[in-house]
Design a protein around this motif. Structure first.
Motif, PDB file in Angstrom:
ATOM      1  N   ASP A  24      -5.893  -3.303  11.587  1.00  0.00           N
ATOM      2  CA  ASP A  24      -6.230  -2.252  12.614  1.00  0.00           C
ATOM      3  C   ASP A  24      -6.863  -2.619  13.718  1.00  0.00           C
ATOM      4  O   ASP A  24      -6.445  -2.219  14.933  1.00  0.00           O
ATOM      5  CB  ASP A  24      -6.797  -1.036  11.876  1.00  0.00           C
ATOM      6  N   TYR A  28      -5.293  -2.623  17.578  1.00  0.00           N
ATOM      7  CA  TYR A  28      -6.521  -2.112  18.627  1.00  0.00           C
ATOM      8  C   TYR A  28      -6.523  -3.027  19.942  1.00  0.00           C
ATOM      9  O   TYR A  28      -6.362  -2.602  20.977  1.00  0.00           O
ATOM     10  CB  TYR A  28      -7.882  -1.787  18.137  1.00  0.00           C
ATOM     11  N   SER A 254     -10.028   3.958  18.306  1.00  0.00           N
ATOM     12  CA  SER A 254      -9.552   3.785  17.010  1.00  0.00           C
ATOM     13  C   SER A 254     -10.353   2.358  16.466  1.00  0.00           C
ATOM     14  O   SER A 254     -10.670   2.288  15.350  1.00  0.00           O
ATOM     15  CB  SER A 254      -8.225   3.535  16.688  1.00  0.00           C
TER      16      SER A 254
END
Length: 285
Positions: A24, A28, A254
């Motif tokens: 993740d 990003y 995020s």
């Protein structure tokens, strides 16, 4: 140690969590459009296309890892519910009052921290499993999905702070115990210096050595327990910070949630690795 961790559900979950949030974070950083300085427009467009495809593939893997973690936790709620019902039945049977009084007494008995945690754990498990069934498209209702997701966040935040409280209380207890061990050790050493032959000339050295060895083992064990609890406190703090972004509906990137969750999973792995190493060393002794 690694093999032992991989063979446990908790170890599998932590490895999957670490990998997921690592991906993740990569997604990003890749999503932040970089300034690619290239004179050739065709090469620049090709590079952007390759990055876009890579992001899509990484997102797919991340989603599968998230689902895998849901699957690892799935199936616990029926057993928790049955256990809670059986315990409630035993409470009712042990009460010889009328049904109205029985229910009142049962309600009072359930209004304690232990019962609250049990109910919270059941509710969180049900919400968690409902979200997995939603991922498998076994049910679909956007409004209900938002409600369950919100309740899951609230349950998790509550559980985090309850566990933090327990760890802080236990850490304080271990610190007091550590002080007691050190005081006892110093007193025994001083006592041995003042009365060197209290156990007889032959047995004195062996007895004193045995007592000090036992105290040193207790001090070492206490220190190891404190280290594990401190790691757990750090993990819970990272979890609380990560979950707070959803709990308070903060409009953050995020990358913030991914970074905090990754820190939490890394600390969890260090804790599990340390505990497993200690267990293996005890078995080999």
């Amino acid at each position: 140690v690694l093999q032992h961790l991989v063979n446990t559900l908790n170890g599998k979950d932590k490895f999957a969590k670490t990998l997921k949030y690592s991906l993740d974070l990569i997604i990003y950083f890749l999503s932040i459009k970089p300034t690619i300085i290239m004179k050739n427009k065709w090469i620049r467009n090709l590079t952007y296309t390759m990055i876009k495809n890579l992001i899509w593939q990484l997102r797919y893997v991340s989603m599968q890892l998230s689902t895998y973690r849901y699957i690892l936790r799935f199936g616990n709620s029926p057993f928790l519910i049955v256990k809670f019902i059986e315990r409630s039945k035993k409470m009712l049977k042990s009460d010889m009052s009328s049904w109205g009084t029985k229910l009142f007494h049962l309600g009072l008995k359930l209004l304690n921290e232990s019962s609250f945690r049990e109910i919270l754990n059941i509710y969180f498990s049900v919400c968690d499993e409902m979200m997995l069934l939603n991922r498998f498209r076994l049910w679909s209702h956007p409004k209900l999905e938002r409600i369950i997701s919100r309740h899951e966040v609230i349950c998790w935040q509550t559980d985090i702070f309850l566990n933090l409280k327990d760890n802080l209380v236990e850490l304080e207890s271990l610190k007091r115990k550590s002080i007691e061990y050190h005081i006892e050790k110093n007193l025994r050493q001083v006592n041995n210096n003042l009365y060197p032959h209290q156990f007889g000339v032959e047995n004195n050295n062996a007895t004193i050595e045995w007592q000090l060895t036992k105290l040193n083992d207790n001090i070492l064990s206490n220190s190891q327990k404190q280290y594990i609890i401190k790691l757990d406190i750090v993990r819970l703090l990272f979890d609380a910070l990560a979950n707070s972004t959803d709990f308070f509906k903060l409009k953050l990137s995020s990358g913030t949630y991914s970074s905090l969750s990754l820190c939490s999973s890394v600390v969890s792995l260090i804790k599990l690795w340390t505990q497993t190493k200690q267990e293996i060393s005890k078995e080999t002794i």
